[in-house]
Enzyme design. Structure first.
Site, PDB file in Angstrom:
ATOM      1  N   PHE A 131       0.862  -1.179   0.000  1.00 26.32           N
ATOM      2  CA  PHE A 131       0.000   0.000   0.000  1.00 26.32           C
ATOM      3  C   PHE A 131       0.898   1.229   0.000  1.00 26.32           C
ATOM      4  CE2 PHE A 131      -2.355   3.499   1.885  1.00 26.32           C
ATOM      5  CZ  PHE A 131      -3.490   3.498   1.106  1.00 26.32           C
ATOM      6  N   ASP A 216       9.176   2.392   1.497  1.00 27.74           N
ATOM      7  CA  ASP A 216       8.024   3.128   1.982  1.00 27.74           C
ATOM      8  C   ASP A 216       7.905   2.791   3.467  1.00 27.74           C
ATOM      9  OD1 ASP A 216       5.576   4.029   2.795  1.00 27.74           O
ATOM     10  OD2 ASP A 216       4.476   3.340   1.026  1.00 27.74           O
ATOM     11  N   LYS A 247       2.959   9.574   8.382  1.00 23.34           N
ATOM     12  CA  LYS A 247       2.219   9.128   9.568  1.00 23.34           C
ATOM     13  C   LYS A 247       2.858   9.557  10.905  1.00 23.34           C
ATOM     14  CE  LYS A 247      -0.827   5.707   7.599  1.00 23.34           C
ATOM     15  NZ  LYS A 247      -0.521   4.968   6.386  1.00 23.34           N
TER      16      LYS A 247
END
Ligand SMILES: *Cc1c(COP(=O)(O)O)cnc(C)c1O
Length: 400
Positions: A131, A216, A247
């Site tokens: 993702f 990532d 995040k």
């Protein structure tokens, strides 16, 4: 007409409205208390209402909020210096979100190949279950057909390969390959860690073929696995050339960053990239405050200690609920359990019992609590899960 009627129907939030947070707990208007083991999807690493973040926002708001990238932002220089000192990186570009950080990483890698005379190397090799965000490029990078359907032609330049399969990557490398893009621990894909050895092998493969290695770490970074970044468990033997972060680095304030080596970033010169808000004074004030907390050795020690305790407790839950739990997964405080019952329903049942957890691909119940939790919070969560799993026993088995 409910208040939700004018919002895109992309989410289906439950009726609870949280109005206040404190540490690992969220509260509704009427004062109902919930143990937060999802933390805004691995964002609120320092918990809710952390004094360092609150103070940074208040103090910066009094000074200046925004000037754009047209002007110098001293907080950027300071935070970039900190991240470079703590990682493989020499250069940083600040963004507002994870998807933008991944976009920047993709552009950086392709542009590096371009300025090094390899215009033909544009293809990015990615993994199944990955993702990388919801923008056009990042849905194509992620390769999940559900996220791409109806959004026009599939974008060329991404090849989605089986997860954790070195040979698949080896065989896919060709004259057009620019980079390999990996999450050291897949979050949305079902809390699936890649081994340190796998990361080292991919690093060697990239070196052999002149490819860039992009990580990532939007979800698994920012201290979540007990190191500042998950790939750092390889002690420098599997460093990337480019890395996307977001995040947890903002602790709840929206921000992200693309980190790169000097060489990888060499093509990213004036006019090649930009962001109106990225690296703004307010984001940088928070980012600096959060960085200082995340790099406190006591915090990473806590993540390792509580993470180990949590996985032991999960293993015990698996033993006592063999009809519900299939497998315990994760690293540090990015953890979960693959279930035999529908994870989404179990997640909802947990919420009914005042424990907030998430779900992830592969029928996984996902937990990404604040990094500041104690073993006491874990015991509270386990007690609730024990009850929930007992109820879940009656549910139909999950079938794909
Ligand atoms: C959440 C996430 C993203 C996207 O971040 P946004 O801030 O939602 O754009 C990208 N990669 C990974 C691994 C993520 O978990």
């Amino acid at each position: 007409m409910s208040a939700n009627d004018h919002i895109y129907n992309c989410y289906a939030p439950p009726p609870q409205e949280f109005v206040r947070g404190e540490g690992a707990y969220l509260y509704t208007e009427s004062g109902e208390k919930y143990l937060d083991f999802i933390a805004g999807i691995a964002v609120n690493g320092l918990g809710h209402g952390h004094p360092s973040i609150v103070t940074a926002i208040k103090e910066q708001a009094d000074k200046i909020l925004h000037v754009s990238g047209m002007f110098r932002v001293p907080g950027q220089f300071e935070l970039a210096e900190k991240y470079c000192a703590a990682t493989f990186a020499d250069k940083v570009f600040f963004t507002n979100s994870g998807a933008e950080a991944v976009e920047t990483a993709i552009k950086t890698a392709r542009r590096c190949q371009f300025v090094e005379g390899h215009e033909e190397r544009y293809e990015i090799l990615t993994c199944k279950g990955a993702f990388h965000g919801r923008t056009m490029a990042t849905i194509n990078a992620g390769g999940n057909p559900k996220y791409m359907e109806g959004f026009g032609p599939i974008m060329p330049g991404f090849t989605n390969l089986p997860f954790d399969d070195l040979d698949a990557i080896k065989n896919a490398v060709n004259e057009n390959t620019a980079a390999v893009l990996l999450e050291p621990v897949q979050g949305e894909g079902g809390v699936r860690p890649l081994s340190v050895q796998f990361l080292k092998d991919v690093r060697s493969l990239c070196d052999e073929h002149g490819l860039l290695l992009i990580y990532d770490e939007v979800q698994c970074g920012a201290g979540r696995t007990g190191k500042l970044f998950a790939h750092q468990w390889a002690d420098g033997a599997a460093d990337p050339d480019v890395m996307a972060v977001a995040k947890g680095m903002g602790g709840g304030f929206p921000m992200g960053a693309c980190l790169a080596t000097e060489r990888a970033a060499e093509g990213m010169v004036i006019g090649t990239h930009g962001s109106t808000y990225g690296g703004g004074p307010l984001a940088m004030a928070v980012g600096n405050a959060v960085f200082d907390e995340l790099t406190d050795p006591a915090l990473s020690a806590n993540v390792v200690k509580v993470g180990n305790y949590l996985s032991q407790q999960f293993a015990a839950l698996k033993d006592s609920h063999p009809d519900v739990v299939k497998e315990v997964r994760g690293k540090g405080l990015l953890c979960g359990m693959q279930l035999k019952k529908k994870a989404l329903d179990v997640r909802n049942l947990a919420r009914d019992n005042h424990l907030l957890v998430g779900n992830a691909g592969d029928n996984v119940l996902r937990m990404v609590p604040p990094l500041i939790i104690t073993e006491e919070h874990v015991r509270e969560a386990i007690e609730i899960l024990d009850k929930v799993f007992t109820q879940a026993k009656e549910m139909d088995d999950f079938t794909h």
